[in-house]
Design a protein around this motif. Structure first.
Motif, PDB file in Angstrom:
ATOM      1  N   THR A  18      60.298  63.070 -27.012  1.00  0.00           N
ATOM      2  CA  THR A  18      59.180  61.840 -26.824  1.00  0.00           C
ATOM      3  C   THR A  18      57.862  62.503 -25.653  1.00  0.00           C
ATOM      4  O   THR A  18      56.987  61.713 -25.857  1.00  0.00           O
ATOM      5  N   ASP A  19      57.890  63.836 -24.873  1.00  0.00           N
ATOM      6  CA  ASP A  19      56.917  63.572 -24.607  1.00  0.00           C
ATOM      7  C   ASP A  19      56.081  64.238 -25.003  1.00  0.00           C
ATOM      8  O   ASP A  19      54.668  64.358 -25.269  1.00  0.00           O
ATOM      9  N   GLN A  20      56.494  65.085 -26.618  1.00  0.00           N
ATOM     10  CA  GLN A  20      55.219  65.027 -28.045  1.00  0.00           C
ATOM     11  C   GLN A  20      54.471  64.214 -28.288  1.00  0.00           C
ATOM     12  O   GLN A  20      53.556  64.361 -28.254  1.00  0.00           O
ATOM     13  N   ILE A  21      55.549  63.085 -28.044  1.00  0.00           N
ATOM     14  CA  ILE A  21      54.975  61.952 -28.755  1.00  0.00           C
ATOM     15  C   ILE A  21      53.537  61.511 -27.926  1.00  0.00           C
ATOM     16  O   ILE A  21      53.390  60.672 -28.188  1.00  0.00           O
ATOM     17  N   ASP A  22      54.013  61.428 -26.667  1.00  0.00           N
ATOM     18  CA  ASP A  22      53.458  60.532 -25.702  1.00  0.00           C
ATOM     19  C   ASP A  22      51.903  61.410 -26.238  1.00  0.00           C
ATOM     20  O   ASP A  22      50.538  61.119 -26.200  1.00  0.00           O
ATOM     21  N   ARG A  23      52.137  62.862 -26.376  1.00  0.00           N
ATOM     22  CA  ARG A  23      50.996  63.850 -25.923  1.00  0.00           C
ATOM     23  C   ARG A  23      50.196  63.501 -27.403  1.00  0.00           C
ATOM     24  O   ARG A  23      48.998  63.665 -26.737  1.00  0.00           O
ATOM     25  N   ALA A  24      50.638  63.307 -27.902  1.00  0.00           N
ATOM     26  CA  ALA A  24      50.636  63.018 -29.675  1.00  0.00           C
ATOM     27  C   ALA A  24      49.209  61.487 -29.492  1.00  0.00           C
ATOM     28  O   ALA A  24      48.219  61.427 -29.536  1.00  0.00           O
ATOM     29  N   ILE A  25      49.866  60.161 -28.610  1.00  0.00           N
ATOM     30  CA  ILE A  25      49.449  59.511 -28.336  1.00  0.00           C
ATOM     31  C   ILE A  25      48.054  59.358 -27.536  1.00  0.00           C
ATOM     32  O   ILE A  25      46.954  59.138 -28.292  1.00  0.00           O
ATOM     33  N   ALA A  31      54.061  65.116 -41.793  1.00  0.00           N
ATOM     34  CA  ALA A  31      55.899  65.546 -41.742  1.00  0.00           C
ATOM     35  C   ALA A  31      55.866  65.216 -40.607  1.00  0.00           C
ATOM     36  O   ALA A  31      56.836  64.875 -39.994  1.00  0.00           O
ATOM     37  N   LEU A  32      55.365  65.905 -39.297  1.00  0.00           N
ATOM     38  CA  LEU A  32      55.474  66.102 -38.013  1.00  0.00           C
ATOM     39  C   LEU A  32      54.061  65.276 -37.671  1.00  0.00           C
ATOM     40  O   LEU A  32      53.243  66.159 -37.132  1.00  0.00           O
ATOM     41  N   PRO A  33      54.556  64.415 -37.047  1.00  0.00           N
ATOM     42  CA  PRO A  33      53.303  63.636 -36.697  1.00  0.00           C
ATOM     43  C   PRO A  33      52.062  63.885 -35.506  1.00  0.00           C
ATOM     44  O   PRO A  33      51.598  63.832 -34.888  1.00  0.00           O
ATOM     45  N   TYR A  34      52.981  64.553 -34.334  1.00  0.00           N
ATOM     46  CA  TYR A  34      53.231  64.975 -32.996  1.00  0.00           C
ATOM     47  C   TYR A  34      53.040  66.318 -32.907  1.00  0.00           C
ATOM     48  O   TYR A  34      53.308  67.097 -31.597  1.00  0.00           O
ATOM     49  N   ALA A  35      52.861  66.846 -34.426  1.00  0.00           N
ATOM     50  CA  ALA A  35      52.066  68.371 -33.872  1.00  0.00           C
ATOM     51  C   ALA A  35      51.109  68.457 -33.390  1.00  0.00           C
ATOM     52  O   ALA A  35      50.569  67.834 -33.056  1.00  0.00           O
ATOM     53  N   THR A  36      51.333  69.861 -32.576  1.00  0.00           N
ATOM     54  CA  THR A  36      50.263  70.455 -31.820  1.00  0.00           C
ATOM     55  C   THR A  36      49.222  71.482 -32.022  1.00  0.00           C
ATOM     56  O   THR A  36      48.271  71.914 -31.460  1.00  0.00           O
ATOM     57  N   LEU A  37      50.456  72.421 -33.564  1.00  0.00           N
ATOM     58  CA  LEU A  37      49.231  72.910 -33.532  1.00  0.00           C
ATOM     59  C   LEU A  37      49.399  73.416 -34.787  1.00  0.00           C
ATOM     60  O   LEU A  37      50.049  72.908 -35.778  1.00  0.00           O
ATOM     61  N   THR A  39      56.768  53.666 -33.017  1.00  0.00           N
ATOM     62  CA  THR A  39      58.072  53.956 -33.389  1.00  0.00           C
ATOM     63  C   THR A  39      59.094  54.807 -33.322  1.00  0.00           C
ATOM     64  O   THR A  39      60.553  54.132 -33.071  1.00  0.00           O
ATOM     65  N   GLU A  40      58.896  55.861 -33.317  1.00  0.00           N
ATOM     66  CA  GLU A  40      59.616  56.983 -33.482  1.00  0.00           C
ATOM     67  C   GLU A  40      60.049  56.934 -32.262  1.00  0.00           C
ATOM     68  O   GLU A  40      61.250  57.738 -31.510  1.00  0.00           O
ATOM     69  N   ARG A  41      59.039  56.720 -31.133  1.00  0.00           N
ATOM     70  CA  ARG A  41      59.456  56.547 -29.835  1.00  0.00           C
ATOM     71  C   ARG A  41      60.623  55.844 -29.478  1.00  0.00           C
ATOM     72  O   ARG A  41      61.328  55.670 -28.342  1.00  0.00           O
ATOM     73  N   GLU A  42      60.507  54.846 -30.256  1.00  0.00           N
ATOM     74  CA  GLU A  42      61.313  53.626 -29.677  1.00  0.00           C
ATOM     75  C   GLU A  42      62.726  54.202 -29.889  1.00  0.00           C
ATOM     76  O   GLU A  42      63.907  53.820 -28.946  1.00  0.00           O
ATOM     77  N   GLU A  43      62.541  54.791 -31.200  1.00  0.00           N
ATOM     78  CA  GLU A  43      64.055  54.607 -31.919  1.00  0.00           C
ATOM     79  C   GLU A  43      64.657  55.946 -31.080  1.00  0.00           C
ATOM     80  O   GLU A  43      65.645  55.989 -30.580  1.00  0.00           O
TER      81      GLU A  43
END
Ligand SMILES: [Zn+2]
Length: 131
Positions: free
Chosen positions: A81-88, A113-119, A22-26
């Motif tokens: 968007t990149d971070q979101i892609d990576r999270a997915i 709070a930050l679903p695409y956090a990587t650290l 959803t966030e990515r679409e937004e």
């Protein structure tokens, strides 16, 4: 380290995946809006009529500033968007929610709070300290 499994349940992962999509679409909607308003017909105003060049030049300078502003927003959107892609991707690989640096599970409050956090919080802070 690779042996560590995601701390999230299937249900949580499904919800998070939905949230990320959803966030990515937004974000892509926002990016499309910016591109439409500022990259509509690039440079056309500089190539045509030279008689009003000065005036157009001033306009173009303002426009360049606006474009640069938009460009940094667009870059931010691309980064996110990149971070979101990576999270997915990580959800699909089954290692979502694990810190990319220390391999330990990222705090759930942080993920919320930050679903695409990587650290994890500790490594994120360390990264910010070193710049
Ligand atoms: Zn960590």
């Amino acid at each position: 380290m690779a042996a560590t499994k995601t701390p999230f349940s299937k249900k949580e992962l499904t919800d998070l995946r939905k949230q990320l999509l959803t966030e990515r679409e937004e974000l892509s909607r926002q990016a499309a809006g910016i591109e439409e308003s500022s990259f509509g017909n690039p440079q056309s105003e500089l190539s045509g009529d030279l008689s009003s060049f000065d005036e157009e030049y001033a306009d173009a300078a303002t426009e360049t500033f606006e474009r640069e502003k938009d460009l940094s927003i667009t870059n931010n959107i691309r980064d996110l968007t990149d971070q979101i892609d990576r999270a997915i991707e990580r959800i699909d690989e089954g290692n979502y929610g694990l810190c990319e640096r220390c391999g330990r599970p990222i705090e759930k409050a942080r993920i919320k709070a930050l679903p695409y956090a990587t650290l994890c919080i500790k490594d994120k802070q360390a990264e910010e300290r070193t710049g």
